[in-house]
Design an enzyme around this catalytic site. Structure first.
Site, short mmCIF file in Angstrom:
data_model
loop_
_atom_site.label_atom_id
_atom_site.label_comp_id
_atom_site.label_asym_id
_atom_site.label_seq_id
_atom_site.Cartn_x
_atom_site.Cartn_y
_atom_site.Cartn_z
N LYS A 13 33.62 38.27 43.55
CA LYS A 13 34.69 38.01 44.53
C LYS A 13 35.69 39.17 44.58
O LYS A 13 36.07 39.63 45.66
CB LYS A 13 35.45 36.72 44.16
CG LYS A 13 34.56 35.48 44.07
CD LYS A 13 35.36 34.21 43.77
CE LYS A 13 36.02 34.19 42.40
NZ LYS A 13 35.12 34.01 41.26
N ARG A 126 31.75 43.90 31.56
CA ARG A 126 32.70 44.34 32.59
C ARG A 126 33.94 45.05 32.03
O ARG A 126 34.49 44.66 31.02
CB ARG A 126 33.14 43.09 33.36
CG ARG A 126 34.20 43.32 34.38
CD ARG A 126 34.24 42.18 35.37
NE ARG A 126 34.93 41.00 34.87
CZ ARG A 126 35.19 39.94 35.64
NH1 ARG A 126 34.76 39.90 36.89
NH2 ARG A 126 35.83 38.90 35.15
N ARG A 160 39.07 42.41 29.92
CA ARG A 160 39.86 41.17 29.92
C ARG A 160 39.64 40.38 28.64
O ARG A 160 38.52 40.30 28.14
CB ARG A 160 39.45 40.31 31.12
CG ARG A 160 40.15 40.73 32.38
CD ARG A 160 39.60 40.06 33.60
NE ARG A 160 39.38 38.62 33.45
CZ ARG A 160 39.04 37.83 34.44
NH1 ARG A 160 38.88 38.33 35.66
NH2 ARG A 160 38.84 36.55 34.24
#
Ligand code: ADP
Length: 214
Positions: A13, A126, A160
């Site tokens: 997204k 990621r 993250r």
């Protein structure tokens, strides 16, 4: 034009939203980014949400609806891309009300379909550039060997806190329990379109453009 990008964590997204911002002058409203900013800036709200996010649980509807309400007051440029919001039926109802108050419409809800096995590898590899937000992946698009972001030259590679397997399992559980019912909700409203999120980034871009320009 205002749209929602809907899909599980790792569906892509954010990547697609960035492209729409660049090419269509739209404004990306990512509640995840807003909450991470609140966390990093150490505000009261940031302290409240930090543990919730690290576990992979959802932050309360009240907090995220408040964040979105504030943003809708500002510039709307080429329209809003809701990324990671709504995530519950209560948030979806609140968004419908907020848009109506502003005399705005919801023009498309684009569901990005990806299977769970792909999500795990996408998310656990990621990283992003802390300066410009470019997204990297250890296998498919590694952080440059010279240590500098290929877009802005920054050296601030970030991962993250919730991009690990345990939090991801919980994020997926939350997605299936609380967010996936939105697929039926928007289908019933006649607003849902779906794209295959597993293909190349360019292919997904084209599929989304096809929906927006229809
Ligand atoms: P992802 O889609 O990769 O899971 P996000 O960046 O959208 O990541 O969200 C990260 C975390 O922020 C979520 O796991 C959740 O804790 C919180 N969050 C973001 N958006 C919402 C929302 N609309 N409602 C509740 N919690 C949210």
């Amino acid at each position: 034009m205002n749209i929602i990008l809907l899909g599980p964590p790792g569906a892509g997204k954010g990547t697609q939203a960035r492209y729409l911002v660049d090419t269509r002058n739209m404004i990306q409203l990512s509640t995840g980014d807003m909450l991470r900013e609140a966390k990093d800036s150490g505000t009261e709200m940031g302290k409240v949400v930090a543990d919730v996010m690290a576990r992979g649980d959802l932050v309360t509807d009240e907090i995220v609806i408040g964040l979105i309400r504030e943003k809708l007051e500002g510039d709307k440029a080429g329209g809003f891309i809701f990324d990671g919001f709504p995530r519950t039926l209560a948030q979806a109802d609140a968004l419908a009300e907020l848009l109506e108050e502003k005399g705005e419409t919801l023009d498309a809800v684009i569901e990005m379909q990806v299977d769970d096995a792909a999500l795990v590898s996408r998310i656990t590899g990621r990283s992003t550039c802390g300066d410009c937000g470019e997204v990297y992946h250890d296998q498919t698009k590694p952080w440059p060997a010279d240590g500098k972001c290929s877009v802005c030259g920054g050296t601030n590679q970030k991962r993250r806190a919730d991009d690990n397997e345990d939090s991801l399992k919980q994020r997926l559980m939350e997605y299936y329990k609380k967010t996936s019912p939105l697929i039926g909700y928007y289908y019933a409203k006649g607003q849902l379109s779906s794209v295959d999120g597993l293909g190349e980034i360019d292919g997904v871009r084209a599929a989304i453009a096809g929906i927006l320009d229809a």
